[in-house]
Design a protein around this motif. Sequence first.
Motif, PDB file in Angstrom:
ATOM      1  N   PHE A 201       3.223 -10.427  -3.431  1.00  0.00           N
ATOM      2  CA  PHE A 201       1.928 -10.742  -2.829  1.00  0.00           C
ATOM      3  C   PHE A 201       2.010 -10.694  -1.302  1.00  0.00           C
ATOM      4  O   PHE A 201       3.008 -11.095  -0.713  1.00  0.00           O
ATOM      5  CB  PHE A 201       1.460 -12.136  -3.266  1.00  0.00           C
ATOM      6  CG  PHE A 201       1.020 -12.190  -4.710  1.00  0.00           C
ATOM      7  CD1 PHE A 201      -0.297 -11.956  -5.063  1.00  0.00           C
ATOM      8  CD2 PHE A 201       1.945 -12.462  -5.710  1.00  0.00           C
ATOM      9  CE1 PHE A 201      -0.702 -12.004  -6.388  1.00  0.00           C
ATOM     10  CE2 PHE A 201       1.549 -12.513  -7.035  1.00  0.00           C
ATOM     11  CZ  PHE A 201       0.223 -12.279  -7.379  1.00  0.00           C
ATOM     12  N   PHE A 202       0.908 -10.235  -0.689  1.00  0.00           N
ATOM     13  CA  PHE A 202       0.857 -10.094   0.769  1.00  0.00           C
ATOM     14  C   PHE A 202      -0.464 -10.653   1.275  1.00  0.00           C
ATOM     15  O   PHE A 202      -1.527 -10.425   0.687  1.00  0.00           O
ATOM     16  CB  PHE A 202       0.977  -8.618   1.163  1.00  0.00           C
ATOM     17  CG  PHE A 202       1.191  -8.387   2.636  1.00  0.00           C
ATOM     18  CD1 PHE A 202       2.471  -8.325   3.164  1.00  0.00           C
ATOM     19  CD2 PHE A 202       0.110  -8.229   3.494  1.00  0.00           C
ATOM     20  CE1 PHE A 202       2.684  -8.110   4.512  1.00  0.00           C
ATOM     21  CE2 PHE A 202       0.300  -8.019   4.853  1.00  0.00           C
ATOM     22  CZ  PHE A 202       1.588  -7.960   5.366  1.00  0.00           C
ATOM     23  N   PHE A 208      -7.956 -12.493   2.241  1.00  0.00           N
ATOM     24  CA  PHE A 208      -7.358 -11.945   1.029  1.00  0.00           C
ATOM     25  C   PHE A 208      -5.842 -12.091   0.989  1.00  0.00           C
ATOM     26  O   PHE A 208      -5.151 -11.869   1.991  1.00  0.00           O
ATOM     27  CB  PHE A 208      -7.683 -10.451   0.905  1.00  0.00           C
ATOM     28  CG  PHE A 208      -9.042 -10.164   0.333  1.00  0.00           C
ATOM     29  CD1 PHE A 208      -9.219  -9.909  -1.024  1.00  0.00           C
ATOM     30  CD2 PHE A 208     -10.147 -10.159   1.159  1.00  0.00           C
ATOM     31  CE1 PHE A 208     -10.467  -9.650  -1.542  1.00  0.00           C
ATOM     32  CE2 PHE A 208     -11.409  -9.896   0.653  1.00  0.00           C
ATOM     33  CZ  PHE A 208     -11.579  -9.644  -0.709  1.00  0.00           C
ATOM     34  N   VAL A 209      -5.329 -12.443  -0.202  1.00  0.00           N
ATOM     35  CA  VAL A 209      -3.915 -12.333  -0.553  1.00  0.00           C
ATOM     36  C   VAL A 209      -3.877 -11.455  -1.797  1.00  0.00           C
ATOM     37  O   VAL A 209      -4.482 -11.790  -2.821  1.00  0.00           O
ATOM     38  CB  VAL A 209      -3.275 -13.700  -0.861  1.00  0.00           C
ATOM     39  CG1 VAL A 209      -1.860 -13.512  -1.402  1.00  0.00           C
ATOM     40  CG2 VAL A 209      -3.244 -14.570   0.385  1.00  0.00           C
ATOM     41  N   ALA A 210      -3.182 -10.320  -1.742  1.00  0.00           N
ATOM     42  CA  ALA A 210      -3.247  -9.347  -2.830  1.00  0.00           C
ATOM     43  C   ALA A 210      -1.876  -9.029  -3.405  1.00  0.00           C
ATOM     44  O   ALA A 210      -0.868  -9.051  -2.700  1.00  0.00           O
ATOM     45  CB  ALA A 210      -3.907  -8.052  -2.352  1.00  0.00           C
ATOM     46  N   SER A 211      -1.878  -8.722  -4.703  1.00  0.00           N
ATOM     47  CA  SER A 211      -0.674  -8.239  -5.364  1.00  0.00           C
ATOM     48  C   SER A 211      -0.465  -6.774  -5.013  1.00  0.00           C
ATOM     49  O   SER A 211      -1.432  -6.017  -4.829  1.00  0.00           O
ATOM     50  CB  SER A 211      -0.818  -8.389  -6.881  1.00  0.00           C
ATOM     51  OG  SER A 211       0.158  -7.632  -7.562  1.00  0.00           O
ATOM     52  N   VAL A 212       0.789  -6.364  -4.939  1.00  0.00           N
ATOM     53  CA  VAL A 212       1.082  -4.962  -4.654  1.00  0.00           C
ATOM     54  C   VAL A 212       0.479  -4.058  -5.729  1.00  0.00           C
ATOM     55  O   VAL A 212       0.101  -2.915  -5.453  1.00  0.00           O
ATOM     56  CB  VAL A 212       2.615  -4.753  -4.536  1.00  0.00           C
ATOM     57  CG1 VAL A 212       3.309  -5.019  -5.864  1.00  0.00           C
ATOM     58  CG2 VAL A 212       2.945  -3.360  -4.012  1.00  0.00           C
ATOM     59  N   ALA A 245      -0.503  -4.243  10.654  1.00  0.00           N
ATOM     60  CA  ALA A 245      -0.395  -2.988   9.902  1.00  0.00           C
ATOM     61  C   ALA A 245       1.045  -2.502   9.721  1.00  0.00           C
ATOM     62  O   ALA A 245       1.428  -2.104   8.612  1.00  0.00           O
ATOM     63  CB  ALA A 245      -1.249  -1.906  10.572  1.00  0.00           C
ATOM     64  N   PRO A 246       1.908  -2.517  10.758  1.00  0.00           N
ATOM     65  CA  PRO A 246       3.299  -2.067  10.550  1.00  0.00           C
ATOM     66  C   PRO A 246       4.050  -2.916   9.533  1.00  0.00           C
ATOM     67  O   PRO A 246       4.804  -2.395   8.705  1.00  0.00           O
ATOM     68  CB  PRO A 246       3.919  -2.174  11.954  1.00  0.00           C
ATOM     69  CG  PRO A 246       2.767  -2.120  12.894  1.00  0.00           C
ATOM     70  CD  PRO A 246       1.650  -2.809  12.185  1.00  0.00           C
ATOM     71  N   GLU A 247       3.848  -4.236   9.601  1.00  0.00           N
ATOM     72  CA  GLU A 247       4.500  -5.128   8.643  1.00  0.00           C
ATOM     73  C   GLU A 247       4.023  -4.839   7.226  1.00  0.00           C
ATOM     74  O   GLU A 247       4.821  -4.829   6.280  1.00  0.00           O
ATOM     75  CB  GLU A 247       4.174  -6.574   9.017  1.00  0.00           C
ATOM     76  CG  GLU A 247       4.770  -7.609   8.078  1.00  0.00           C
ATOM     77  CD  GLU A 247       4.311  -9.024   8.428  1.00  0.00           C
ATOM     78  OE1 GLU A 247       4.575  -9.911   7.600  1.00  0.00           O
ATOM     79  OE2 GLU A 247       3.701  -9.215   9.484  1.00  0.00           O
ATOM     80  N   PHE A 248       2.733  -4.575   7.076  1.00  0.00           N
ATOM     81  CA  PHE A 248       2.170  -4.277   5.762  1.00  0.00           C
ATOM     82  C   PHE A 248       2.741  -2.978   5.196  1.00  0.00           C
ATOM     83  O   PHE A 248       3.123  -2.905   4.023  1.00  0.00           O
ATOM     84  CB  PHE A 248       0.657  -4.175   5.870  1.00  0.00           C
ATOM     85  CG  PHE A 248      -0.056  -3.845   4.590  1.00  0.00           C
ATOM     86  CD1 PHE A 248       0.065  -4.673   3.490  1.00  0.00           C
ATOM     87  CD2 PHE A 248      -0.821  -2.684   4.480  1.00  0.00           C
ATOM     88  CE1 PHE A 248      -0.586  -4.376   2.293  1.00  0.00           C
ATOM     89  CE2 PHE A 248      -1.467  -2.380   3.309  1.00  0.00           C
ATOM     90  CZ  PHE A 248      -1.362  -3.224   2.205  1.00  0.00           C
ATOM     91  N   LYS A 249       2.866  -1.961   6.020  1.00  0.00           N
ATOM     92  CA  LYS A 249       3.426  -0.688   5.569  1.00  0.00           C
ATOM     93  C   LYS A 249       4.884  -0.849   5.161  1.00  0.00           C
ATOM     94  O   LYS A 249       5.345  -0.267   4.179  1.00  0.00           O
ATOM     95  CB  LYS A 249       3.283   0.374   6.669  1.00  0.00           C
ATOM     96  CG  LYS A 249       1.863   0.851   6.895  1.00  0.00           C
ATOM     97  CD  LYS A 249       1.829   1.900   7.989  1.00  0.00           C
ATOM     98  CE  LYS A 249       0.418   2.437   8.221  1.00  0.00           C
ATOM     99  NZ  LYS A 249       0.398   3.426   9.327  1.00  0.00           N
ATOM    100  N   LEU A 252       4.972  -2.520   1.769  1.00  0.00           N
ATOM    101  CA  LEU A 252       4.617  -1.596   0.694  1.00  0.00           C
ATOM    102  C   LEU A 252       5.754  -0.628   0.380  1.00  0.00           C
ATOM    103  O   LEU A 252       5.882  -0.154  -0.757  1.00  0.00           O
ATOM    104  CB  LEU A 252       3.380  -0.782   1.076  1.00  0.00           C
ATOM    105  CG  LEU A 252       2.024  -1.448   0.906  1.00  0.00           C
ATOM    106  CD1 LEU A 252       0.924  -0.516   1.387  1.00  0.00           C
ATOM    107  CD2 LEU A 252       1.778  -1.830  -0.545  1.00  0.00           C
ATOM    108  N   ASN A 253       6.585  -0.373   1.348  1.00  0.00           N
ATOM    109  CA  ASN A 253       7.634   0.636   1.193  1.00  0.00           C
ATOM    110  C   ASN A 253       8.972   0.037   0.750  1.00  0.00           C
ATOM    111  O   ASN A 253       9.968   0.747   0.664  1.00  0.00           O
ATOM    112  CB  ASN A 253       7.821   1.387   2.516  1.00  0.00           C
ATOM    113  CG  ASN A 253       8.495   2.724   2.338  1.00  0.00           C
ATOM    114  OD1 ASN A 253       8.251   3.428   1.372  1.00  0.00           O
ATOM    115  ND2 ASN A 253       9.364   3.089   3.269  1.00  0.00           N
ATOM    116  N   GLU A 254       9.016  -1.267   0.479  1.00  0.00           N
ATOM    117  CA  GLU A 254      10.283  -1.902   0.088  1.00  0.00           C
ATOM    118  C   GLU A 254      10.712  -1.451  -1.312  1.00  0.00           C
ATOM    119  O   GLU A 254       9.898  -1.215  -2.169  1.00  0.00           O
ATOM    120  CB  GLU A 254      10.146  -3.434   0.110  1.00  0.00           C
ATOM    121  CG  GLU A 254      10.116  -3.986   1.528  1.00  0.00           C
ATOM    122  CD  GLU A 254      10.044  -5.512   1.547  1.00  0.00           C
ATOM    123  OE1 GLU A 254       9.821  -6.112   0.467  1.00  0.00           O
ATOM    124  OE2 GLU A 254      10.182  -6.087   2.617  1.00  0.00           O
TER     125      GLU A 254
END
Length: 254
Positions: A201-202, A208-212, A245-249, A252-254
Amino acid sequence: MNVLVIEDELYSARRLEKMLNELAPELHILALLESVAQSVRWLSEHPAPDLIFMDIQLSDGSSFEIFDKTTVASPVIFITAYDEYALQAFKVNSIDYLLKPIDRSELARSLEKFNRLNQHPAPPINPDVSQIIKSLQEAKPNYKTRFLVKTGQTFITIFTQDIAYFFADHKLVYLVTREGKKHLIDQTLEELEDQLDPKIFFRLNRQFVASVNAIVKLHNYFNHKLKVELIPPTDIEILISREKAPEFKTWLNE
């Protein structure tokens, strides 16, 4: 007070940085490092900080390797998701040991302990390692796996893997399942951040807190922001700030 943070998970590092800034505004974070190699180089080239927060599992090995490769003259607060390292942690410069996800009150107590020891230095005490390990095992937090929600006059259990996202609307917080069903819950998004697995979750924004698993598409937006599409879809426009945005990307890429 000058502090060094050694943590290879960007989300965890930023979350720790935010909590430290809130708990101790006078604190200055010198650097955020993510590997053994970076840490050895930094510690070899800079004066010792007042305090180090150090994750045990780093991107290129165990942080205990840092102590073998350079002099660590600063007290250390270790941070990890695993309690198996308790014995080894207390053999080096550790003044405390925090388990992920870090609890704000536990972090505050660690800072208080550091300040107390700093004001009244005392000879190192041999800790009761067995008691430390027992305490860590008993205190080890677990991420939330299910929610009890009310539907009509009855209650049902919704498992975390079936949740698409949470959103706030006029001080109310709702849980939305992958099937698109919406349920009112009595927790804030801030509380949910601490209870949910950060790998799944992010916190997208204030709402909003969303699941990948719910994130289906990203769009570039004005001023380097990101626009997020979720499933089930929502009529609310979901934007991620240019700073986040960079942290979010990366997440997502982990």
